[in-house]
Design an enzyme around this catalytic site. Structure first.
Site, mmCIF file in Angstrom:
data_model
loop_
_atom_site.group_PDB
_atom_site.id
_atom_site.type_symbol
_atom_site.label_atom_id
_atom_site.label_comp_id
_atom_site.label_asym_id
_atom_site.label_seq_id
_atom_site.Cartn_x
_atom_site.Cartn_y
_atom_site.Cartn_z
ATOM 1 N N SER A 96 3.490 3.361 -15.297
ATOM 2 C CA SER A 96 2.403 3.922 -16.103
ATOM 3 C C SER A 96 1.102 3.978 -15.311
ATOM 4 C CB SER A 96 2.132 3.035 -17.332
ATOM 5 O OG SER A 96 3.307 2.767 -18.064
ATOM 6 N N THR A 124 -9.401 -1.183 -18.601
ATOM 7 C CA THR A 124 -10.334 -1.815 -19.542
ATOM 8 C C THR A 124 -10.212 -3.328 -19.378
ATOM 9 O OG1 THR A 124 -8.666 -1.882 -21.284
ATOM 10 C CG2 THR A 124 -10.108 0.061 -21.229
ATOM 11 N N HIS A 137 0.925 0.638 -13.071
ATOM 12 C CA HIS A 137 1.653 -0.577 -13.441
ATOM 13 C C HIS A 137 3.143 -0.253 -13.517
ATOM 14 C CE1 HIS A 137 2.229 -4.523 -15.234
ATOM 15 N NE2 HIS A 137 3.064 -3.937 -16.090
ATOM 16 N N ASN A 171 1.581 3.029 -2.574
ATOM 17 C CA ASN A 171 0.891 3.984 -3.448
ATOM 18 C C ASN A 171 -0.319 4.586 -2.745
ATOM 19 O OD1 ASN A 171 2.013 4.310 -6.304
ATOM 20 N ND2 ASN A 171 2.212 2.105 -5.963
ATOM 21 N N GLY A 222 0.793 -1.226 0.000
ATOM 22 C CA GLY A 222 0.000 0.000 0.000
ATOM 23 C C GLY A 222 0.824 1.275 0.000
ATOM 24 N N GLU A 274 -8.775 -5.407 -21.124
ATOM 25 C CA GLU A 274 -7.464 -5.931 -21.491
ATOM 26 C C GLU A 274 -6.477 -5.727 -20.332
ATOM 27 O OE1 GLU A 274 -4.453 -5.350 -25.253
ATOM 28 O OE2 GLU A 274 -6.242 -4.127 -25.099
ATOM 29 N N LEU A 275 -5.891 -6.789 -19.849
ATOM 30 C CA LEU A 275 -5.010 -6.701 -18.683
ATOM 31 C C LEU A 275 -3.833 -5.763 -18.958
ATOM 32 C CD1 LEU A 275 -4.301 -7.807 -15.821
ATOM 33 C CD2 LEU A 275 -2.894 -9.518 -16.988
ATOM 34 N N ASP A 276 -3.702 -4.745 -18.130
ATOM 35 C CA ASP A 276 -2.635 -3.745 -18.271
ATOM 36 C C ASP A 276 -2.622 -3.116 -19.666
ATOM 37 O OD1 ASP A 276 -1.813 -4.326 -15.658
ATOM 38 O OD2 ASP A 276 -0.453 -5.896 -16.347
ATOM 39 N N ARG A 282 -5.359 -8.711 -8.710
ATOM 40 C CA ARG A 282 -6.404 -9.596 -9.236
ATOM 41 C C ARG A 282 -6.745 -9.174 -10.655
ATOM 42 N NH1 ARG A 282 -8.968 -13.634 -7.075
ATOM 43 N NH2 ARG A 282 -10.871 -12.966 -8.118
ATOM 44 N N ILE A 283 -6.977 -10.173 -11.485
ATOM 45 C CA ILE A 283 -7.513 -9.878 -12.812
ATOM 46 C C ILE A 283 -9.010 -9.653 -12.633
ATOM 47 C CG2 ILE A 283 -7.991 -10.867 -15.080
ATOM 48 C CD1 ILE A 283 -5.292 -12.369 -14.791
ATOM 49 N N LEU A 284 -9.526 -8.586 -13.238
ATOM 50 C CA LEU A 284 -10.926 -8.214 -13.038
ATOM 51 C C LEU A 284 -11.787 -8.703 -14.195
ATOM 52 C CD1 LEU A 284 -10.114 -4.619 -11.813
ATOM 53 C CD2 LEU A 284 -11.017 -6.490 -10.400
ATOM 54 N N ASN A 335 -5.433 2.452 -12.821
ATOM 55 C CA ASN A 335 -4.459 1.477 -12.325
ATOM 56 C C ASN A 335 -3.061 2.051 -12.504
ATOM 57 O OD1 ASN A 335 -3.491 -1.054 -11.353
ATOM 58 N ND2 ASN A 335 -3.016 -1.663 -13.452
HETATM 59 C C1 GRF Z 1 3.345 -1.262 -7.483
HETATM 60 O O1 GRF Z 1 4.581 -1.514 -8.074
HETATM 61 C C2 GRF Z 1 2.278 -1.099 -8.522
HETATM 62 O O2 GRF Z 1 2.751 -0.527 -9.704
HETATM 63 C C3 GRF Z 1 1.865 -2.519 -8.793
HETATM 64 O O3 GRF Z 1 1.907 -3.152 -7.555
HETATM 65 C C4 GRF Z 1 2.835 -2.467 -6.701
HETATM 66 C C5 GRF Z 1 2.074 -2.068 -5.480
HETATM 67 O O4 GRF Z 1 2.892 -1.491 -4.515
HETATM 68 N N1 GRF Z 1 0.570 -2.556 -9.441
HETATM 69 P P1 GRF Z 1 2.247 -0.829 -3.233
HETATM 70 O O5 GRF Z 1 1.316 -1.884 -2.604
HETATM 71 O O6 GRF Z 1 1.484 0.379 -3.650
HETATM 72 O O7 GRF Z 1 3.400 -0.532 -2.328
#
Ligand code: GRF
Length: 229
Positions: free
Chosen positions: A141, A146, A114, A19, A17, A148-150, A96-98, A112
């Site tokens: 990014s 959508t 990535h 982010n 967490g 499509e995954l990522d 998780r894939i949605l 999202n």
């Molecule tokens: C990040 O690298 C993000 O890009 C990816 O999963 C990681 C999550 O990190 N989708 P955090 O849980 O936010 O520390």
């Protein structure tokens, strides 16, 4: 969006967490006009839940192992999210894939992040794969989600040069630091009503179609919306 009605946001996580923390910190500093209504994790032990509790945000756990199918889980997840009436759902390390039904329910209001310069290196182990491919430039990014995954429309990227001696962990740490800059910025654009997904499936910032992802470090002062991101 006025100061009186900050954007209602629900954040989905599975792990650390960090982010989420960047969003919490940014909101606390007054840089992000959002109301973090809830943090939902599919993993009960996710440290992000602790971060949310410390910040006084409502937390919920919905374990995916309790459900027979992806569709059933996603239905329960949507039912958990809906009462919070979010204007934006933020995926922050939600592993998780949605299902298509879930994605279409939140179309245009789900972002999202990535850890790669998409469309390169969708999926997992992006840092190791970038190193093995002998890339010189890597990064992160933010995109609308959508089916499509990522693969959803790209909004904003941060570039991270690969340095001699980098291993996956070292590279991941530098990318993560950039994630913590671009995610609050993209969420702020959305919260301010400046970022939208058009009916043509293309993002728009201030009404301008984002044909190529915007790159942190090459943004104009107007795009930034203030002197710092
Ligand atoms: C990040 O690298 C993000 O890009 C990816 O999963 C990681 C999550 O990190 N989708 P955090 O849980 O936010 O520390």
């Amino acid at each position: 969006m006025t100061d009186a009605s900050p954007l209602r946001v629900v954040v989905l996580i599975s792990g650390s967490g960090s982010n989420l923390q960047a969003l919490i910190d940014s909101a606390r500093q007054g840089d992000l006009p959002i109301d973090l209504r809830a943090v939902i994790s599919n993993e009960p032990g996710a440290f992000g839940l602790e971060r949310a509790r410390r910040a006084g945000i409502d937390t919920r756990v919905l374990g995916h192992r309790d459900f027979a199918s992806r569709e059933a889980y996603d239905q329960a997840l949507a039912d958990l999210i809906d009462p919070y009436r979010p204007g934006l759902v933020v995926l922050a390390g939600f592993m998780r894939i949605l299902s298509p039904a879930f994605v279409s329910r939140f179309r245009g209001r789900m972002l999202n992040i990535h850890p790669s310069l998409l469309p390169k290196f969708r999926g997992l182990h992006t840092h190791q794969r970038a190193l093995e491919a002998r890339e010189t430039l890597h990064g992160a990014s933010v995109h609308f989600v959508t089916e499509e995954l990522d693969g959803g429309p790209l909004v904003l990227q941060a570039e991270v040069p690969i340095e001699p001696g980098d291993d996956a962990n070292r590279l991941a740490a530098r990318v993560l630091a950039q994630e913590h800059r671009i995610y609050p910025l993209a969420v702020r654009w959305f919260a301010q009503g400046r970022l939208r997904l058009g009916d043509d499936g293309k993002p728009r910032l201030d009404g301008q179609v984002v044909e190529q992802p915007l790159i942190l470090g090459r943004l104009t002062r107007d795009q930034l919306g203030c002197d710092r991101e």
